[in-house]
Write a protein that holds these residues in place. Structure first.
Motif, short mmCIF file in Angstrom:
data_model
loop_
_atom_site.label_atom_id
_atom_site.label_comp_id
_atom_site.label_asym_id
_atom_site.label_seq_id
_atom_site.Cartn_x
_atom_site.Cartn_y
_atom_site.Cartn_z
N LEU A 1 0.84 -1.21 0.00
CA LEU A 1 0.00 0.00 0.00
C LEU A 1 0.87 1.25 0.00
N ALA A 2 1.90 1.25 0.82
CA ALA A 2 2.81 2.40 0.85
C ALA A 2 3.45 2.61 -0.52
N SER A 3 3.82 1.51 -1.17
CA SER A 3 4.41 1.61 -2.51
C SER A 3 3.41 2.16 -3.52
N LEU A 4 2.17 1.68 -3.44
CA LEU A 4 1.13 2.15 -4.35
C LEU A 4 0.88 3.64 -4.17
N VAL A 5 0.76 4.08 -2.93
CA VAL A 5 0.54 5.51 -2.67
C VAL A 5 1.74 6.32 -3.16
N GLY A 6 2.94 5.77 -2.99
CA GLY A 6 4.12 6.44 -3.50
C GLY A 6 4.09 6.63 -5.00
N GLN A 7 3.61 5.61 -5.71
CA GLN A 7 3.49 5.70 -7.17
C GLN A 7 2.47 6.77 -7.56
N VAL A 8 1.35 6.81 -6.83
CA VAL A 8 0.32 7.81 -7.12
C VAL A 8 0.86 9.21 -6.85
N ALA B 1 3.93 10.16 -7.06
CA ALA B 1 4.86 10.48 -8.15
C ALA B 1 4.11 11.00 -9.37
N ASP B 2 2.97 10.40 -9.65
CA ASP B 2 2.14 10.87 -10.76
C ASP B 2 1.60 12.27 -10.49
N VAL B 3 1.05 12.45 -9.28
CA VAL B 3 0.46 13.74 -8.92
C VAL B 3 1.50 14.85 -9.03
N LEU B 4 2.71 14.58 -8.57
CA LEU B 4 3.74 15.61 -8.55
C LEU B 4 4.28 15.94 -9.93
N GLN B 5 3.86 15.18 -10.94
CA GLN B 5 4.18 15.55 -12.32
C GLN B 5 3.32 16.72 -12.78
N GLY B 6 2.22 16.96 -12.05
CA GLY B 6 1.32 18.05 -12.40
C GLY B 6 1.87 19.38 -11.91
N ALA B 7 1.59 20.43 -12.66
CA ALA B 7 2.03 21.76 -12.26
C ALA B 7 1.24 22.22 -11.02
N PRO B 8 1.92 22.83 -10.04
CA PRO B 8 1.25 23.18 -8.78
C PRO B 8 -0.01 24.02 -8.94
#
Length: 257
Positions: free
Chosen positions: A185-192, A194-201
């Motif tokens: 679960l921690a790994s999955l949230v980490g992957q999510v 990483a995706d979110v942080l690709q977005g501009a703030p």
């Protein structure tokens, strides 16, 4: 401040907030309400923060309201109003809010999960709205459950008041993904993340604002009606019996009729 019941860890643009009453399965009491209110207020004015991950310590997310502190009358009314405001505040944050759920996510804990933007669970997660079994009503959490699952499945959850597992929660749309265990679960949230942080703030914050602009989750007048309904049930004989039965680990009297 209420640092002891809600631990905060900053990791760059991500804030991890961990409910920290493990002996009580992270049940909600006055201190937790205050800590969540402070968290929301702080996040709302922090443009450097882009994501918030909400989880629970000790293997459980949140077991709902601490029934040892159940109030009546005006106190119950005020607490239910606070619960509604916390759910709306979490949902309205400019950051992406992720619920990382293990163990119990019951009652108010279920509401917190549903108010998040994204929810991920471990296979041992259990979800329930057991209020009617305690002689209470799922007041402020109901619109958020309906937002997440649709009205039909929300009706089943609050009326049947049964416990569902992670796989069923995924089937009805309550969670966005299920992981095998806490590490996965921690790994999955980490992957999510990483995706979110690709977005501009600023684009992320504007997108959150547009999601809110789609329409209110809680209809006009509902917060007050829900608070009044909860206060009425909390002061009634059914709540007295239901909570006593829960504490004594026995069926409430109405199940024998």
């Amino acid at each position: 401040m209420h640092e002891d019941v809600l631990l905060r860890t900053r990791e760059g643009a991500v804030l991890r907030a961990t409910l920290n009453r493990p002996a009580k399965r992270n049940a909600l009491n006055g201190a937790v309400f205050g800590a969540l209110e402070e968290l929301i207020a702080d996040c709302a004015v922090d443009p450097s923060l882009r994501a918030v991950v909400l989880s629970g310590a000790g293997g459980h997310f949140c077991a709902g309201l601490d029934l040892t502190e159940l109030a009546e009358g005006e106190a119950a009314l005020a607490r239910n109003h606070r619960m509604g405001a916390i759910l709306a505040g979490l949902s309205g944050l400019p950051q992406v809010v992720i619920a990382q759920v293990s163990g119990a996510a019951h009652a108010g804990g279920l509401g917190l999960a549903c108010a998040a933007d994204l929810v991920f669970a471990s296979a041992d997660a259990r979800f329930a709205a057991p209020e009617t079994r305690r002689g209470l009503v799922a007041a402020q959490i109901l619109p958020w459950i309906a937002r997440r699952t649709g009205r039909s499945e929300a009706a089943r959850l609050v009326l049947q008041a049964h416990v569902i597992g992670a796989a069923e929660a995924w089937r009805i749309g309550l969670v966005h993904g299920v992981a095998e265990d806490a590490d996965a679960l921690a790994s999955l949230v980490g992957q999510v993340l990483a995706d979110v942080l690709q977005g501009a703030p600023e684009a992320l914050a504007e997108t959150k604002a547009l999601l809110c602009a789609l329409g209110p989750i809680v209809p006009d007048g509902y917060a007050e009606a829900g608070a009044q309904s909860f206060a009425k049930s909390a002061a009634g004989s059914e709540a007295t019996e239901g909570i006593a039965a829960f504490r004594e680990k026995r069926p409430p009297s109405w199940t024998t009729h």
